[in-house]
Design a protein around this motif. Structure first.
Motif, PDB file in Angstrom:
ATOM      1  N   ALA A 172       5.465  -3.802 -12.384  1.00 31.25           N
ATOM      2  CA  ALA A 172       6.197  -2.934 -11.699  1.00 31.25           C
ATOM      3  C   ALA A 172       7.932  -2.784 -12.209  1.00 31.25           C
ATOM      4  CB  ALA A 172       6.734  -4.148 -10.380  1.00 31.25           C
ATOM      5  N   ARG A 173       8.327  -1.684 -11.467  1.00 33.64           N
ATOM      6  CA  ARG A 173       9.809  -1.187 -12.269  1.00 33.64           C
ATOM      7  C   ARG A 173      10.452  -0.742 -10.866  1.00 33.64           C
ATOM      8  NH1 ARG A 173       7.904   4.489 -15.051  1.00 33.64           N
ATOM      9  NH2 ARG A 173       6.751   3.055 -16.139  1.00 33.64           N
ATOM     10  N   LEU A 174      11.812  -0.756 -11.348  1.00 32.66           N
ATOM     11  CA  LEU A 174      12.703  -0.646 -10.272  1.00 32.66           C
ATOM     12  C   LEU A 174      12.929   1.018 -10.515  1.00 32.66           C
ATOM     13  CD1 LEU A 174      15.745  -2.947 -10.121  1.00 32.66           C
ATOM     14  CD2 LEU A 174      14.631  -1.915  -8.311  1.00 32.66           C
ATOM     15  N   VAL A 175      13.013   1.846  -9.506  1.00 30.72           N
ATOM     16  CA  VAL A 175      13.290   3.278  -9.601  1.00 30.72           C
ATOM     17  C   VAL A 175      14.402   3.561  -8.733  1.00 30.72           C
ATOM     18  CG1 VAL A 175      12.183   5.537  -9.524  1.00 30.72           C
ATOM     19  CG2 VAL A 175      10.792   3.629 -10.084  1.00 30.72           C
ATOM     20  N   ASP A 176      15.352   4.073  -9.189  1.00 34.69           N
ATOM     21  CA  ASP A 176      16.500   4.832  -8.304  1.00 34.69           C
ATOM     22  C   ASP A 176      16.185   6.242  -8.150  1.00 34.69           C
ATOM     23  OD1 ASP A 176      18.306   2.537  -8.932  1.00 34.69           O
ATOM     24  OD2 ASP A 176      18.880   3.055 -10.822  1.00 34.69           O
TER      25      ASP A 176
ATOM     26  N   LEU B 199      19.285   4.534  -2.468  1.00 33.53           N
ATOM     27  CA  LEU B 199      18.022   3.762  -2.273  1.00 33.53           C
ATOM     28  C   LEU B 199      17.053   3.314  -3.522  1.00 33.53           C
ATOM     29  CD1 LEU B 199      16.408   2.434  -0.035  1.00 33.53           C
ATOM     30  CD2 LEU B 199      15.010   4.542   0.264  1.00 33.53           C
ATOM     31  N   ARG B 200      17.079   2.261  -3.660  1.00 35.91           N
ATOM     32  CA  ARG B 200      16.142   1.804  -4.893  1.00 35.91           C
ATOM     33  C   ARG B 200      15.030   1.162  -4.443  1.00 35.91           C
ATOM     34  NH1 ARG B 200      19.438  -2.685  -8.317  1.00 35.91           N
ATOM     35  NH2 ARG B 200      18.568  -1.652 -10.096  1.00 35.91           N
ATOM     36  N   LEU B 201      13.838   1.362  -5.186  1.00 32.66           N
ATOM     37  CA  LEU B 201      12.588   1.062  -4.776  1.00 32.66           C
ATOM     38  C   LEU B 201      11.853   0.485  -5.755  1.00 32.66           C
ATOM     39  CD1 LEU B 201      11.323   3.922  -2.374  1.00 32.66           C
ATOM     40  CD2 LEU B 201      11.854   1.671  -1.612  1.00 32.66           C
ATOM     41  N   VAL B 202      10.889  -0.531  -5.635  1.00 32.69           N
ATOM     42  CA  VAL B 202      10.134  -1.041  -6.623  1.00 32.69           C
ATOM     43  C   VAL B 202       8.902  -0.229  -6.512  1.00 32.69           C
ATOM     44  CG1 VAL B 202       9.272  -3.288  -7.371  1.00 32.69           C
ATOM     45  CG2 VAL B 202      11.182  -3.540  -6.171  1.00 32.69           C
ATOM     46  N   LEU B 203       8.346   0.175  -7.762  1.00 34.34           N
ATOM     47  CA  LEU B 203       7.070   0.747  -7.583  1.00 34.34           C
ATOM     48  C   LEU B 203       6.262   0.286  -8.842  1.00 34.34           C
ATOM     49  CD1 LEU B 203       8.414   4.386  -6.776  1.00 34.34           C
ATOM     50  CD2 LEU B 203       7.391   2.838  -5.342  1.00 34.34           C
ATOM     51  N   LEU B 204       4.949   0.846  -8.827  1.00 32.70           N
ATOM     52  CA  LEU B 204       4.107   0.264  -9.838  1.00 32.70           C
ATOM     53  C   LEU B 204       4.103   1.261 -11.023  1.00 32.70           C
ATOM     54  CD1 LEU B 204       1.286  -1.060  -7.608  1.00 32.70           C
ATOM     55  CD2 LEU B 204       3.022  -2.435  -9.009  1.00 32.70           C
ATOM     56  N   GLY B 205       4.045   0.497 -12.274  1.00 35.71           N
ATOM     57  CA  GLY B 205       4.068   1.467 -13.524  1.00 35.71           C
ATOM     58  C   GLY B 205       2.493   1.548 -13.837  1.00 35.71           C
ATOM     59  N   ARG B 206       1.877   0.216 -13.747  1.00 34.58           N
ATOM     60  CA  ARG B 206       0.484   0.333 -13.827  1.00 34.58           C
ATOM     61  C   ARG B 206       0.247  -1.137 -13.201  1.00 34.58           C
ATOM     62  NH1 ARG B 206      -0.510  -3.994 -17.444  1.00 34.58           N
ATOM     63  NH2 ARG B 206       1.002  -3.996 -19.166  1.00 34.58           N
TER      64      ARG B 206
ATOM     65  N   CYS C 106       0.873  -1.255  -0.013  1.00 37.29           N
ATOM     66  CA  CYS C 106       0.020  -0.140   0.120  1.00 37.29           C
ATOM     67  C   CYS C 106       0.828   1.283   0.046  1.00 37.29           C
ATOM     68  CB  CYS C 106      -1.046  -0.119   1.409  1.00 37.29           C
ATOM     69  SG  CYS C 106      -2.208  -1.268   1.291  1.00 37.29           S
ATOM     70  N   MET C 107       1.869   1.320   0.777  1.00 37.90           N
ATOM     71  CA  MET C 107       2.867   2.341   0.810  1.00 37.90           C
ATOM     72  C   MET C 107       3.678   2.558  -0.548  1.00 37.90           C
ATOM     73  SD  MET C 107       4.420   1.579   4.609  1.00 37.90           S
ATOM     74  CE  MET C 107       5.195   3.115   4.874  1.00 37.90           C
ATOM     75  N   ALA C 108       3.982   1.354  -1.209  1.00 40.99           N
ATOM     76  CA  ALA C 108       4.433   1.614  -2.515  1.00 40.99           C
ATOM     77  C   ALA C 108       3.647   2.139  -3.453  1.00 40.99           C
ATOM     78  CB  ALA C 108       4.994   0.155  -3.104  1.00 40.99           C
ATOM     79  N   ALA C 109       2.391   1.487  -3.542  1.00 41.02           N
ATOM     80  CA  ALA C 109       1.240   2.067  -4.413  1.00 41.02           C
ATOM     81  C   ALA C 109       1.123   3.750  -4.071  1.00 41.02           C
ATOM     82  CB  ALA C 109      -0.051   1.344  -4.175  1.00 41.02           C
ATOM     83  N   ASP C 110       1.115   4.109  -2.806  1.00 38.22           N
ATOM     84  CA  ASP C 110       0.815   5.490  -2.482  1.00 38.22           C
ATOM     85  C   ASP C 110       2.176   6.357  -3.288  1.00 38.22           C
ATOM     86  OD1 ASP C 110      -0.298   7.588  -0.454  1.00 38.22           O
ATOM     87  OD2 ASP C 110       1.580   7.898  -0.546  1.00 38.22           O
ATOM     88  N   LEU C 111       3.251   5.766  -2.914  1.00 38.69           N
ATOM     89  CA  LEU C 111       4.373   6.477  -3.641  1.00 38.69           C
ATOM     90  C   LEU C 111       4.289   6.756  -5.053  1.00 38.69           C
ATOM     91  CD1 LEU C 111       7.111   7.945  -3.112  1.00 38.69           C
ATOM     92  CD2 LEU C 111       8.344   5.689  -2.513  1.00 38.69           C
ATOM     93  N   SER C 112       3.881   5.320  -5.690  1.00 35.41           N
ATOM     94  CA  SER C 112       3.731   5.400  -7.049  1.00 35.41           C
ATOM     95  C   SER C 112       2.866   6.547  -7.603  1.00 35.41           C
ATOM     96  CB  SER C 112       3.107   3.891  -7.580  1.00 35.41           C
ATOM     97  OG  SER C 112       4.139   2.894  -6.997  1.00 35.41           O
ATOM     98  N   HIS C 113       1.635   6.746  -6.766  1.00 30.55           N
ATOM     99  CA  HIS C 113       0.906   7.577  -7.311  1.00 30.55           C
ATOM    100  C   HIS C 113       1.339   9.026  -7.048  1.00 30.55           C
ATOM    101  CE1 HIS C 113      -2.684  10.082  -7.543  1.00 30.55           C
ATOM    102  NE2 HIS C 113      -2.825  10.289  -6.368  1.00 30.55           N
TER     103      HIS C 113
END
Lengths: 372, 372
Positions: free
Chosen positions: B350-354, B339-346, B282-289
């Protein structure tokens, strides 16, 4: 065989050919101050793992060489000795790495003898499931043996090297000048492994060692460079053929099943590993003769060479035959309940022997124990 | 997608394709009593490593099945819980193996959840530098995630899974009947990883989970078999492409950097791993948004699904934003200080974001912490 005089101060490189895990061994005097390591450190950070004996001698020079190349270097100095090659010391390394926030690209550099190399290698294999690893061996034993081939690990109270991993370094740097500070006893212990390579693989090299054993003990740099080069070539070839010890790599254990039993029985650290291997090779020779693989004169020749290297040729009197025999069963060379031993077929040729007659093993232990 | 009703009690196999390290995952009800494992045990000896919760339920049945095939089986039951996934417990396994004179061909069988699988796997990777290893996961989380892919290890007091190895099992046996005894809370924790696969890889599977989440929570065997099969297929494909996490395997860490920070901050064992991953997604989704990768409706849809699986959608109120942010930096996903995070593209990708903007991370933590 290169003439010692001609190789003085000529650095040389032996390549260990393991496909994508291949790596070079740089051998030469003064390399510790050079920049050979730098291309093998993939990020900006390195941690030197050393001990309280070696760190004061070489850590600052190595650090300066790496800092000159823009690396950040941290140092941990562990207590010195085989008795510290255990899980507790390993945990100290993990704690240090966590405290310094080491990451997955931080390179661990082992600066010291076989104990430091083995424990640092296992720390590198297991920290964050594997970080880059470099060996800078400062003892003859580590330069010819433990730093090459990727065996890493720590001891268990009940057995040597029982916990570990196969993990290859990115490179090995063997500075022959670091042998100047090595105690005589440790130099001899290193010669045990040098002799082992001749015995198990190359009779010409064995002849060369016999001719040069005095020069080696006097630390003739040309002789040492040649001994290290030949030893690494033989070990690299064996490891290339059998990285994970499914077959011929086991030949490198010549003298080691007996030797490990001696080390475990005496308590780790009282006998140096090379000393136990020296006696262990005499025991393997005795057993090979008992099984009619080699003649008595060959056994005598081996004992003479091992003694001339300053090594014991007998198991300690204080360990009973029963105790030594029992300790041999705890060794890793037992598979599915069967004891396998490396014996000699002839000089320069070792072989694995399964299901060795137990009476013969006991007779060898009896015959090769020192008289109290 | 298979209809649940049609797959009831049909065992199925997923193959993990890793060249010479390939292995099958057997999935089905009652497999624990069968002989699927036997061909994967190369010698006459096996050691079952379990915990005091699972051993009384299944160890005897598994032992009987193996003894019927002529194997000698020893059992060690460790204390149950993530707080025991440490070096001390690992040492207990080594001690047991030494005491029982286990050798290099003795097979270690992990019988239990993810903690047992991870710690046993690392014991197998490191005992005598590697012995054969089999996974018999008895939790949903272990069946869909930790038993597949070869990640093994233990926690360090300062960070989760900091010590370990990549080590593949010879085979995995997922007995869906063993989920009958699983507490509801642990079933939900397993569903977190099932949802993760849909989110990061396969929108169709995500749709299927949304449609079947109630059946899954009611332990419909057909639905569970299908969820495990699809999850293992996705994980196997990702691991096949990237065994040692050089690239896309990192996508499997969706929700895990946040989740690990929660687990570490709360003290291992208070939140189940899957619960922390649920909130973490849910946190990763929030950050992706926040980074304009997905819209608010998608975040809401994800939160609804995670809540419907019986999982928390918020970080615990008692951990401050500062503390959580700091703990994220101790996670393994930090490389060379970044810090690298896995976030959602849709959905389903998922995608890795540096180099994620630090303000955005803090804003997400603030917004997704539970109100006290």
């Amino acid at each position: 065989m290169t003439d010692p005089a001609s190789s003085i101060s000529q650095p040389t490189t032996v390549n260990v050919d393991l496909g994508e895990r291949s790596y070079p061994i740089f051998i030469g005097a003064g390399l510790i101050d050079g920049d050979e390591l730098v291309p093998f450190i993939p990020s900006s950070r390195a941690v030197i793992v050393s001990n309280t004996t070696v760190a004061p001698l070489y850590a600052e020079r190595l650090t300066q060489a790496l800092e000159a190349a823009g690396k950040r270097v941290d140092l941990i100095a562990l207590p010195d000795g085989e008795q510290y090659k255990n899980l507790e010391t390993l945990e100290r390394i993990y704690d240090f790495l966590m405290e310094k926030q080491a990451d997955r690209k931080t390179t661990l550099i082992a600066l010291g003898g076989g104990v430091i190399g083995d424990i640092t290698g296992f720390a590198a294999a297991s920290f964050q499931r594997g970080v880059p690893f470099i060996q800078v061996p400062t003892t003859l034993l580590a330069q010819v043996d433990s730093s090459v081939g990727g065996k890493t690990g720590v001891n268990h109270p009940r057995g040597k090297n029982m916990i570990g991993a196969f993990y290859q370094p990115r490179c090995v740097l063997a500075d022959t000048a670091s042998l100047d500070t090595l105690p005589d006893r440790e130099l001899s212990a290193g010669l045990a492994e040098v002799i082992k390579y001749g015995l198990l693989w190359d009779e010409d090299f064995l002849d060369w060692i016999e001719a040069n054993v005095d020069a080696l003990r006097q630390r003739d740099r040309g002789a040492l460079t040649e001994a290290i080069r030949q030893s690494c070539l033989i070990k690299a070839e064996i490891v290339r053929q059998d990285e994970r010890e499914g077959g011929i790599r086991a030949l490198l254990n010549l003298g080691h099943t007996f030797g490990h039993a001696i080390e475990a029985g005496m308590g780790y650290g009282r006998w140096l590993h090379g000393e136990a291997v020296g006696a262990g090779m005499c025991m393997a020779a005795d057993l090979s003769h008992r099984l009619e693989l080699i003649d008595a004169a060959t056994v005598k020749r081996i004992e003479t060479l091992i003694a001339s290297a300053g090594l014991p040729t007998r198991a300690p009197a204080e360990l009973s035959t029963e105790r030594l025999r029992e300790l041999m069963d705890s060794d890793k060379k037992v598979e599915d309940g069967r004891l396998r031993l490396v014996l000699l077929g002839r000089l320069g040729q070792a072989r694995l022997v399964d299901r060795v007659d137990d009476e013969a093993i006991r007779a060898t232990i009896e015959a090769t124990r020192a008289t109290a």
